[in-house]
Write an enzyme that holds these catalytic residues in place. Structure first.
Site, PDB file in Angstrom:
ATOM      1  N   ARG A   1       8.450   4.546  -2.232  1.00 15.28           N
ATOM      2  CA  ARG A   1       8.964   5.276  -3.389  1.00 15.28           C
ATOM      3  C   ARG A   1       7.994   6.410  -3.705  1.00 15.28           C
ATOM      4  NH1 ARG A   1       8.215   4.133  -9.520  1.00 15.28           N
ATOM      5  NH2 ARG A   1       9.470   5.848 -10.327  1.00 15.28           N
TER       6      ARG A   1
ATOM      7  N   HIS B   1       9.029  12.597 -12.084  1.00 12.47           N
ATOM      8  CA  HIS B   1       7.908  11.739 -12.482  1.00 12.47           C
ATOM      9  C   HIS B   1       6.941  12.590 -13.293  1.00 12.47           C
ATOM     10  CE1 HIS B   1       5.743   7.807 -11.342  1.00 12.47           C
ATOM     11  NE2 HIS B   1       5.062   8.355 -12.344  1.00 12.47           N
TER      12      HIS B   1
ATOM     13  N   GLU C   1      10.269   6.291 -16.031  1.00  7.81           N
ATOM     14  CA  GLU C   1       9.735   5.968 -17.355  1.00  7.81           C
ATOM     15  C   GLU C   1       9.999   7.045 -18.406  1.00  7.81           C
ATOM     16  OE1 GLU C   1       5.653   4.737 -17.104  1.00  7.81           O
ATOM     17  OE2 GLU C   1       6.107   3.055 -15.768  1.00  7.81           O
TER      18      GLU C   1
ATOM     19  N   TYR D   1       4.004  -4.045 -15.973  1.00 11.74           N
ATOM     20  CA  TYR D   1       2.558  -4.214 -15.891  1.00 11.74           C
ATOM     21  C   TYR D   1       2.069  -5.348 -16.794  1.00 11.74           C
ATOM     22  CZ  TYR D   1       2.417   0.125 -13.274  1.00 11.74           C
ATOM     23  OH  TYR D   1       2.625   1.087 -12.317  1.00 11.74           O
TER      24      TYR D   1
ATOM     25  N   GLU E   1       7.540  -0.491  -9.772  1.00 12.69           N
ATOM     26  CA  GLU E   1       6.087  -0.382  -9.938  1.00 12.69           C
ATOM     27  C   GLU E   1       5.563  -1.703 -10.459  1.00 12.69           C
ATOM     28  OE1 GLU E   1       4.418   2.792 -12.290  1.00 12.69           O
ATOM     29  OE2 GLU E   1       5.805   4.277 -11.457  1.00 12.69           O
TER      30      GLU E   1
END
Length: 447
Positions: free
Chosen positions: A77, A121, A166, A295, A350
């Protein structure tokens, strides 16, 4: 882990972002991005560091693809730098910039690695920011035009497309608090307005991609967080619901249900998104997949005057970013998404951690904490799949140590160590573990 079996077609990959690794910011006609501008302002980034060189991936991408191949990855990615393809944000493609991505895709496919392309991004072309950036709804239209150009160029070889990475961070760190580029401090209204226009851009870009590549798989990547109350008290539970609305449902509800709930609007103090006719229908176009960045979890309690406060559980482990290590949150999140929103399929796009690496005299790099972090989160995905979550792939963040936004080069997330003065790459212990794990999965699939 030897008893944990994933489907033979499961994608094992790594992820990166253009501004964090490419460098070459002034080469081959690339235009200026909001991160170039943000980094040039003293005080915005640790030690005044920038992505001007980063990992020099622009010149070393063949070496980096060879590393992926050695690791046994079958997915990668990466993001397209919008200002490398369209230096002004609009108009015709910059041939040199587009050719770089042509070459990268070709080398990946030759190595048997499936490209997963992220179109945005966070590196908005500066000329578009000068006209209002994501506070201007016309930026969403420009994004759709850019998406069509890239899909026409690469769509004969790229099947998997991620519109945005995001949007929550892009909107609120960029336009509400100013911690990220473009550094605007417009408060709640700025964050909500930017979030809506980002989502609109996603919807318009989805249509644009499908108009030229009807067989494309199109999704979006969200940073989603399980939110837990600090206690069972009603004020703490209410605080957790508010935080969930702000972090998660602001994006999940319009994408999957074509609406913003009143609870979400109230969580932002009554600030309503700038909705115009047709916006929600565009935003809620059916997805082919949902990308999930995970995360850590969030633990909150009620503060004074109805505020929400995040707390750090004392008994937990933490990464160098100060994020709690909480692998079961990934299982919880994936199962919740499957139950509440039923995306056609999911990829963990991620997942990773910043820890201190130990470089030994023999040239090897030990990072046992990162190895355990990755292992524990892969186990959590296995449990989520057993609980009914349709997860098709895992992309560790990140392939390489890189420019970590406002932290500069002080935080290392890579499974491959980068010596910044020489740009030498060394696969860390976590990378070697991941390599062996992926090989083991292929061996299990072959039985």
């Amino acid at each position: 882990m030897s008893d944990t079996r994933f489907a033979p077609e499961f994608v094992w990959g790594s992820a990166t972002a253009a501004y964090q690794i490419e460098g070459a910011v002034d080469e081959d006609g690339r235009g200026r991005s909001i991160w170039d501008t943000f980094c040039a302002e003293p005080g915005n980034v640790r030690n005044g560091e920038t992505g001007a060189v980063a990992d020099d991936h622009y010149h070393r991408f063949r070496q980096d693809v060879a590393l992926m191949s050695q690791l046994g990855l079958n997915g990668y990615r990466f993001s397209i730098a919008w200002p490398r393809v369209l230096p002004q944000g609009t108009g015709s493609a910059n041939e040199a910039g587009a050719s770089f991505y042509d070459a990268l895709v070709d080398v990946l496919l030759e190595a048997g690695i499936e490209p997963f392309v992220t179109l945005y991004h966070w590196d908005l072309p500066q000329p578009l920011e000068d006209r209002g950036g994501w506070l201007n709804r016309k930026t969403a239209e420009c994004f759709a035009a850019y998406a069509e150009i890239v899909a026409r160029r690469l769509g004969d070889r790229v099947r998997h497309w991620i519109t945005l990475n995001e949007p929550q961070v892009a909107a609120f760190a960029g336009y509400a608090s100013g911690e990220h580029a473009p550094g605007r401090r417009e408060g709640e209204r700025g964050g909500v307005n930017a979030a809506h226009h980002l989502l609109l851009g996603h919807g318009l870009a989805t249509d644009a991609i499908r108009s030229v590549r009807p067989d494309a798989d199109v999704g979006i990547t969200l940073n989603l967080v399980p939110v837990h109350p600090a206690s069972g008290s009603e004020p703490d539970r209410a605080a957790a619901r508010r935080q969930d609305a702000r972090q998660n449902r602001l994006f999940l509800e319009p994408l999957f249900r074509g609406r913003y709930t009143q609870e979400t609007i109230q969580a932002f103090g009554g600030v309503e998104p700038p909705i115009e006719a047709g916006d929600l229908a565009a935003i809620s176009r059916p997805l082919d997949f949902l990308g999930v960045n995970y995360y850590s979890r969030s633990v909150v309690r009620a503060g004074p005057e109805g505020e929400t406060e995040r707390i750090r559980p004392d008994s937990s482990r933490y990464t160098e970013m100060g994020w709690e290590v909480y692998p079961d949150g990934l299982r919880e999140l994936l199962v919740r998404l499957q139950t509440d929103y039923a995306p056609p399929r999911m990829y963990v796009t991620e997942n990773g951690a910043a820890f201190s690496d130990v470089s030994l005299h023999d040239g090897s790099v030990r990072d046992p904490e990162r190895r355990e972090y990755i292992k524990e989160h892969i186990e959590a995905i296995g449990r989520a799949i057993s609980d009914g979550a349709d997860v098709r792939g895992y992309f560790v963040w990140s392939l390489l140590d890189n420019f970590e936004w406002a932290h500069g080069y002080s935080k290392r997330f890579g499974i491959v160590y980068v010596d910044y003065p020489t740009l030498e790459r060394v696969t860390k212990g976590s990378g070697l573990w991941y390599q062996n794990f992926v090989r083991g999965q292929r061996g299990l699939a072959a039985r």
